[in-house]
Enzyme design. Structure first.
Site, PDB file in Angstrom:
ATOM      1  NE  ARG A   1      -4.102  -0.989  10.303  1.00  0.00           N
ATOM      2  CZ  ARG A   1      -2.997  -0.648   9.636  1.00  0.00           C
ATOM      3  NH1 ARG A   1      -2.956   0.465   8.961  1.00  0.00           N
ATOM      4  NH2 ARG A   1      -1.953  -1.423   9.649  1.00  0.00           N
TER       5      ARG A   1
ATOM      6  CE  LYS B   1      -1.886  -1.150   3.976  1.00  0.00           C
ATOM      7  NZ  LYS B   1      -1.093  -2.360   4.291  1.00  0.00           N
TER       8      LYS B   1
ATOM      9  NE  ARG C   1       2.551  -4.909  11.188  1.00  0.00           N
ATOM     10  CZ  ARG C   1       3.557  -4.741  10.339  1.00  0.00           C
ATOM     11  NH1 ARG C   1       4.745  -5.284  10.573  1.00  0.00           N
ATOM     12  NH2 ARG C   1       3.400  -4.030   9.243  1.00  0.00           N
TER      13      ARG C   1
ATOM     14  NE  ARG D   1       6.802  -0.596  10.056  1.00  0.00           N
ATOM     15  CZ  ARG D   1       5.722  -0.461   9.301  1.00  0.00           C
ATOM     16  NH1 ARG D   1       5.803   0.234   8.178  1.00  0.00           N
ATOM     17  NH2 ARG D   1       4.587  -1.015   9.658  1.00  0.00           N
TER      18      ARG D   1
ATOM     19  NE  ARG E   1       8.334  -2.655   6.304  1.00  0.00           N
ATOM     20  CZ  ARG E   1       7.004  -2.470   6.344  1.00  0.00           C
ATOM     21  NH1 ARG E   1       6.429  -1.694   5.461  1.00  0.00           N
ATOM     22  NH2 ARG E   1       6.283  -3.065   7.244  1.00  0.00           N
TER      23      ARG E   1
HETATM   24  P1  AP5 Z   1       4.928  -1.528   1.811  1.00  0.00           P
HETATM   25  O1  AP5 Z   1       4.615  -0.785   0.565  1.00  0.00           O
HETATM   26  O2  AP5 Z   1       5.549  -0.778   2.930  1.00  0.00           O
HETATM   27  O3  AP5 Z   1       3.621  -2.329   2.312  1.00  0.00           O
HETATM   28  P2  AP5 Z   1       2.403  -1.807   3.151  1.00  0.00           P
HETATM   29  O4  AP5 Z   1       1.188  -2.481   2.629  1.00  0.00           O
HETATM   30  O5  AP5 Z   1       2.385  -0.299   3.219  1.00  0.00           O
HETATM   31  O6  AP5 Z   1       2.766  -2.469   4.553  1.00  0.00           O
HETATM   32  P3  AP5 Z   1       2.937  -1.913   6.008  1.00  0.00           P
HETATM   33  O7  AP5 Z   1       3.599  -3.014   6.763  1.00  0.00           O
HETATM   34  O8  AP5 Z   1       3.630  -0.581   6.048  1.00  0.00           O
HETATM   35  O9  AP5 Z   1       1.441  -1.726   6.385  1.00  0.00           O
HETATM   36  P4  AP5 Z   1       0.758  -1.912   7.699  1.00  0.00           P
HETATM   37  O10 AP5 Z   1      -0.616  -1.663   7.243  1.00  0.00           O
HETATM   38  O11 AP5 Z   1       0.938  -3.090   8.532  1.00  0.00           O
HETATM   39  O12 AP5 Z   1       1.514  -0.820   8.592  1.00  0.00           O
HETATM   40  P5  AP5 Z   1       1.165   0.687   8.927  1.00  0.00           P
HETATM   41  O13 AP5 Z   1       2.409   1.453   8.804  1.00  0.00           O
HETATM   42  O14 AP5 Z   1      -0.048   1.168   8.216  1.00  0.00           O
HETATM   43  O15 AP5 Z   1       5.860  -2.770   1.403  1.00  0.00           O
HETATM   44  C1  AP5 Z   1       6.390  -3.651   2.370  1.00  0.00           C
HETATM   45  C2  AP5 Z   1       7.754  -4.154   1.907  1.00  0.00           C
HETATM   46  O16 AP5 Z   1       7.579  -4.906   0.687  1.00  0.00           O
HETATM   47  C3  AP5 Z   1       8.754  -3.028   1.552  1.00  0.00           C
HETATM   48  O17 AP5 Z   1      10.059  -3.448   1.881  1.00  0.00           O
HETATM   49  C4  AP5 Z   1       8.625  -2.874   0.018  1.00  0.00           C
HETATM   50  O18 AP5 Z   1       9.823  -2.431  -0.545  1.00  0.00           O
HETATM   51  C5  AP5 Z   1       8.286  -4.312  -0.410  1.00  0.00           C
HETATM   52  N1  AP5 Z   1       7.399  -4.374  -1.563  1.00  0.00           N
HETATM   53  C6  AP5 Z   1       6.341  -3.561  -1.835  1.00  0.00           C
HETATM   54  N2  AP5 Z   1       5.735  -3.967  -2.984  1.00  0.00           N
HETATM   55  C7  AP5 Z   1       6.418  -5.069  -3.418  1.00  0.00           C
HETATM   56  C8  AP5 Z   1       6.271  -5.924  -4.563  1.00  0.00           C
HETATM   57  N3  AP5 Z   1       5.289  -5.731  -5.468  1.00  0.00           N
HETATM   58  N4  AP5 Z   1       7.127  -6.969  -4.688  1.00  0.00           N
HETATM   59  C9  AP5 Z   1       8.115  -7.179  -3.757  1.00  0.00           C
HETATM   60  N5  AP5 Z   1       8.335  -6.379  -2.679  1.00  0.00           N
HETATM   61  C10 AP5 Z   1       7.475  -5.331  -2.512  1.00  0.00           C
HETATM   62  O19 AP5 Z   1       0.727   0.549  10.471  1.00  0.00           O
HETATM   63  C11 AP5 Z   1       1.668   0.269  11.480  1.00  0.00           C
HETATM   64  C12 AP5 Z   1       0.966   0.283  12.829  1.00  0.00           C
HETATM   65  O20 AP5 Z   1       0.403   1.584  13.081  1.00  0.00           O
HETATM   66  C13 AP5 Z   1      -0.235  -0.672  12.971  1.00  0.00           C
HETATM   67  O21 AP5 Z   1       0.148  -1.989  13.320  1.00  0.00           O
HETATM   68  C14 AP5 Z   1      -1.041   0.018  14.073  1.00  0.00           C
HETATM   69  O22 AP5 Z   1      -0.468  -0.212  15.347  1.00  0.00           O
HETATM   70  C15 AP5 Z   1      -0.869   1.487  13.731  1.00  0.00           C
HETATM   71  N6  AP5 Z   1      -1.905   1.960  12.800  1.00  0.00           N
HETATM   72  C16 AP5 Z   1      -1.719   2.431  11.542  1.00  0.00           C
HETATM   73  N7  AP5 Z   1      -2.883   2.762  10.980  1.00  0.00           N
HETATM   74  C17 AP5 Z   1      -3.835   2.498  11.901  1.00  0.00           C
HETATM   75  C18 AP5 Z   1      -5.251   2.608  11.888  1.00  0.00           C
HETATM   76  N8  AP5 Z   1      -5.937   3.058  10.809  1.00  0.00           N
HETATM   77  N9  AP5 Z   1      -5.912   2.231  13.013  1.00  0.00           N
HETATM   78  C19 AP5 Z   1      -5.276   1.788  14.112  1.00  0.00           C
HETATM   79  N10 AP5 Z   1      -3.931   1.643  14.172  1.00  0.00           N
HETATM   80  C20 AP5 Z   1      -3.215   1.997  13.070  1.00  0.00           C
END
Ligand code: AP5
Length: 215
Positions: A88, A13, A171, A160, A127
């Site tokens: 979410r 994402k 997660r 991370r 990552r």
């Molecule tokens: P990346 O693009 O970073 O993936 P992502 O879907 O953004 O994954 P995240 O782990 O960042 O999402 P998340 O939803 O768990 O975490 P968030 O930060 O929102 O890609 C991941 C890796 O894969 C990278 O190394 C990239 O280079 C690689 N990659 C990407 N595309 C690829 C491809 N096509 N092929 C191969 N490799 C690829 O949330 C973190 C925490 O914050 C949560 O756990 C929670 O505690 C809190 N939080 C955030 N939002 C909320 C909310 N709305 N409500 C409550 N708590 C929240």
């Protein structure tokens, strides 16, 4: 265009959201990034949120909702926005609906990034992030030119905190329990676009452009 990017941890994402935001010239609001910045800056919000994030749990709805309510009211969001990692939970989706009504705007699409679990785990384990400039790399799919060093600013890359194996498992569980039910909700109001997002970053980008009607 007003878009939501929905999907499990590691689905891409953030990676695709950045590209799409540049293409559309609209801001991307990633609740995870906003919360991580608050943790890094040691603000009251960050101090509150950190224990949830480190455990792979969701930060309480009202906290996240107030961040998004404010972001969507900003002048930069007037010509469109991308929400990454929000909503979410069902209460977050309801809060978003109410905010959109207040602002008099609609979502054009909710893009669901569909990636098999073993690929998610591999991506998250690979990552590496730069604590200095926020750049994101992946030892498998997008390695830095010099191992362990940020190609953008020269900082030391890190894993991370919530990408450790046990936290990743939690997660994914939290995603299935709280976020997956949103798929049905958005399917019903027919804004859901399913994206098979297991391919390379470029392939997924091309598909995403098509599913949102830009290509
Ligand atoms: P990346 O693009 O970073 O993936 P992502 O879907 O953004 O994954 P995240 O782990 O960042 O999402 P998340 O939803 O768990 O975490 P968030 O930060 O929102 O890609 C991941 C890796 O894969 C990278 O190394 C990239 O280079 C690689 N990659 C990407 N595309 C690829 C491809 N096509 N092929 C191969 N490799 C690829 O949330 C973190 C925490 O914050 C949560 O756990 C929670 O505690 C809190 N939080 C955030 N939002 C909320 C909310 N709305 N409500 C409550 N708590 C929240």
């Amino acid at each position: 265009m007003n878009l939501v990017l929905l999907g499990p941890p590691g689905a891409g994402k953030g990676t695709q959201g950045d590209r799409l935001a540049a293409r559309l010239a609209v801001p991307k609001f990633a609740t995870g990034d906003i919360l991580r910045d608050a943790v890094r800056d040691d603000t009251p919000l960050g101090r509150d949120a950190q224990r949830y994030m480190d455990a792979g749990e969701l930060v309480p709805d009202e906290v996240v909702l107030s961040l998004v309510r404010e972001a969507l009211g900003a002048p930069q969001a007037a010509k469109g926005f991308i929400l990454d990692g929000f909503p979410r939970t069902v209460p977050q989706a309801e809060g978003l609906d109410a905010r959109l009504v207040e602002l008099g705007v609609k979502l054009d699409a909710v893009v669901y990034f569909d990636v098999p679990e073993e690929e998610l785990v591999k991506r998250l384990a690979g990552r590496r992030v730069c604590p200095s400039c926020g750049a994101v790399f992946n030892v498998h799919s997008d390695p830095p030119a010099v191992a362990g060093t940020c190609g953008d600013c020269g900082g030391q890359l890190e894993v991370r905190e919530d990408d450790r194996e046990e936290t990743v498992r939690n997660r994914l569980r939290v995603y299935r329990e709280h976020t997956e039910p949103l798929l049905q909700r958005y399917e019903k109001i027919s804004s859901l676009r399913r994206l098979a997002a297991a391919g390379s970053v470029d392939d997924v980008y091309d598909k995403m452009i098509r599913v949102v009607g830009l290509g």
